[in-house]
Write a protein that holds these residues in place. Structure first.
Motif, PDB file in Angstrom:
ATOM      1  N   SER A 174       0.851  -1.197   0.000  1.00  0.00           N
ATOM      2  CA  SER A 174       0.000   0.000   0.000  1.00  0.00           C
ATOM      3  C   SER A 174       0.876   1.233   0.000  1.00  0.00           C
ATOM      4  O   SER A 174       1.907   1.269   0.681  1.00  0.00           O
ATOM      5  N   ARG A 231      -0.539   4.205   0.748  1.00  0.00           N
ATOM      6  CA  ARG A 231      -1.311   5.150   1.565  1.00  0.00           C
ATOM      7  C   ARG A 231      -0.519   5.577   2.807  1.00  0.00           C
ATOM      8  O   ARG A 231       0.048   4.728   3.498  1.00  0.00           O
ATOM      9  N   SER A 273      -1.614   3.849   5.953  1.00  0.00           N
ATOM     10  CA  SER A 273      -1.888   2.438   5.646  1.00  0.00           C
ATOM     11  C   SER A 273      -1.732   1.509   6.856  1.00  0.00           C
ATOM     12  O   SER A 273      -0.726   1.548   7.569  1.00  0.00           O
ATOM     13  N   PHE A 274      -2.743   0.656   7.049  1.00  0.00           N
ATOM     14  CA  PHE A 274      -2.643  -0.368   8.094  1.00  0.00           C
ATOM     15  C   PHE A 274      -1.477  -1.313   7.788  1.00  0.00           C
ATOM     16  O   PHE A 274      -0.775  -1.772   8.697  1.00  0.00           O
ATOM     17  N   PRO A 287      -2.411  -5.243   1.582  1.00  0.00           N
ATOM     18  CA  PRO A 287      -3.870  -5.242   1.608  1.00  0.00           C
ATOM     19  C   PRO A 287      -4.417  -6.160   0.522  1.00  0.00           C
ATOM     20  O   PRO A 287      -3.642  -6.760  -0.250  1.00  0.00           O
ATOM     21  N   GLU A 288      -5.727  -6.248   0.486  1.00  0.00           N
ATOM     22  CA  GLU A 288      -6.424  -6.988  -0.583  1.00  0.00           C
ATOM     23  C   GLU A 288      -7.240  -5.969  -1.367  1.00  0.00           C
ATOM     24  O   GLU A 288      -7.980  -5.190  -0.768  1.00  0.00           O
ATOM     25  N   TYR A 289      -7.078  -5.971  -2.678  1.00  0.00           N
ATOM     26  CA  TYR A 289      -7.877  -5.092  -3.534  1.00  0.00           C
ATOM     27  C   TYR A 289      -8.731  -5.968  -4.447  1.00  0.00           C
ATOM     28  O   TYR A 289      -8.194  -6.753  -5.244  1.00  0.00           O
ATOM     29  N   ASN A 290     -10.028  -5.811  -4.338  1.00  0.00           N
ATOM     30  CA  ASN A 290     -10.949  -6.570  -5.196  1.00  0.00           C
ATOM     31  C   ASN A 290     -10.601  -8.053  -5.219  1.00  0.00           C
ATOM     32  O   ASN A 290     -10.446  -8.669  -6.279  1.00  0.00           O
ATOM     33  N   TYR A 291     -10.430  -8.578  -4.019  1.00  0.00           N
ATOM     34  CA  TYR A 291     -10.146 -10.006  -3.800  1.00  0.00           C
ATOM     35  C   TYR A 291      -8.787 -10.433  -4.363  1.00  0.00           C
ATOM     36  O   TYR A 291      -8.574 -11.621  -4.609  1.00  0.00           O
ATOM     37  N   SER A 336      -6.804  -6.056   6.291  1.00  0.00           N
ATOM     38  CA  SER A 336      -7.825  -5.429   5.449  1.00  0.00           C
ATOM     39  C   SER A 336      -8.984  -4.968   6.320  1.00  0.00           C
ATOM     40  O   SER A 336      -9.120  -5.368   7.478  1.00  0.00           O
ATOM     41  N   MET A 337      -9.832  -4.158   5.725  1.00  0.00           N
ATOM     42  CA  MET A 337     -11.005  -3.688   6.452  1.00  0.00           C
ATOM     43  C   MET A 337     -12.147  -4.697   6.355  1.00  0.00           C
ATOM     44  O   MET A 337     -13.116  -4.598   7.101  1.00  0.00           O
ATOM     45  N   ARG A 340      -7.636 -13.723   0.263  1.00  0.00           N
ATOM     46  CA  ARG A 340      -7.663 -13.954  -1.196  1.00  0.00           C
ATOM     47  C   ARG A 340      -6.449 -13.320  -1.864  1.00  0.00           C
ATOM     48  O   ARG A 340      -5.852 -13.906  -2.782  1.00  0.00           O
TER      49      ARG A 340
END
Ligand SMILES: Cc1cc2nc3c(=O)[nH]c(=O)nc-3n(C[C@H](O)[C@H](O)[C@H](O)COP(=O)(O)O)c2cc1C
Length: 186
Positions: free
Chosen positions: A15, A17, A20-21, A81-85, A117-118, A125
Motif C-alpha cells: 500500500s 497510503r 496504511s494499516f 492489503p487486498e484489492y478486489n479479492y 484489510s477492512m 484472497r
C-alpha cells in the motif's frame, strides 16, 4: 546472512497510503523481529507501470534497487492489503518488474506474507493470489502460520499502533517461523 549471523529480511508493503494499516503492520514487524533477525523495508512508490519497451532499454533505477535488495536479502516479507479479492496493482507491478530476466531474484527466496484489510477475510484472497505468482517464480512462501488481520480499522489506532494482543501473538509466531524458514532453506 550478515557476518554476525543475523537473518536479513526485506519487507515490502503493498500500500502507498500514508496511514496504511499494512505499512503500520510492516513497521510493527520490524519492531517485533526476533533476536537474530533484522527487517529492512523497501518503498515501491517510485516504481512506474510496467512497460516492456522500457525494460528493453534497461531496468529503471528504482527497479534496479529493488532487484539488488531482493538478491541481497536472506528472505522477504510481503505485507499487503487486498484489492478486489486480489493483489493491489502497485505490488503486482513491482513484482512483475523485479521478476524479469536475467537472474530473476525471487528464485529460491524464502518468503513470508502478512496482510490487514477492512473486510472480514483479512486479505486471505490476496495472499493466495500472491502465493500463486510465486509458484511460477519459485519463491518459497512459508505456508503456516498465516497472519490475516480482518477489520483492521478496529485493531489499529489512528497513529498506527496495534493493541490487540491476540494479533500481536500471531505476528510474533509468524516472524519466529519466518526466521526458522530462512535458516532451514539456507
Ligand atoms: C481498490 C480497492 C479495493 C478493495 N478491495 C478490498 C477487498 O477485496 N477486500 C477487503 O477486505 N478490502 C478491500 N478494500 C478495502 C481495504 O481493505 C482498505 O482500503 C485497507 O485499508 C487497505 O489497506 P491499507 O490500509 O494498508 O492501505 C479495497 C480498497 C480499495 C482501495
Amino acid at each position: 546472512m550478515s557476518d554476525s549471523g543475523t537473518v536479513r529480511v526485506l519487507g515490502i508493503a503493498g500500500s502507498l497510503r500514508q496511514g496504511s494499516f499494512n505499512r503500520s503492520l510492516l513497521r510493527l514487524a520490524q519492531e517485533m523481529a526476533p533476536s537474530g533477525m533484522a527487517i529492512e523495508s523497501f518503498a515501491i512508490a517510485p516504481i512506474q507501470p510496467y512497460n516492456e519497451d522500457l525494460r528493453q532499454q534497461g531496468f529503471p533505477k528504482p527497479v534496479e534497487d529493488l532487484r539488488a535488495r531482493i538478491k541481497a536479502a536472506d528472505g522477504l516479507l510481503f505485507v499487503t492489503p487486498e484489492y478486489n479479492y486480489s493483489i493491489p496493482g502497485v505490488l503486482k507491478n513491482a513484482i512483475d518488474w523485479a521478476s524479469r530476466p536475467p537472474e530473476q531474484p525471487f528464485d529460491g527466496k524464502p518468503i513470508g506474507v502478512m496482510g490487514a484489510s477492512m473486510g472480514t477475510h483479512g486479505t486471505s484472497r490476496a495472499q493466495y493470489h500472491l502465493r500463486q505468482c510465486f509458484i511460477f517464480l519459485n519463491g518459497l512462501v512459508m505456508t503456516i502460520p498465516e497472519v490475516m488481520i480482518p477489520q483492521a480499522q478496529n485493531k489499529f489506532t489512528a497513529d498506527g499502533a496495534l493493541n490487540d494482543q491476540a494479533t500481536r501473538d500471531f505476528i510474533a509466531a509468524h516472524l519466529a517461523a519466518l526466521k526458522a524458514w530462512v535458516l532451514r532453506l539456507k
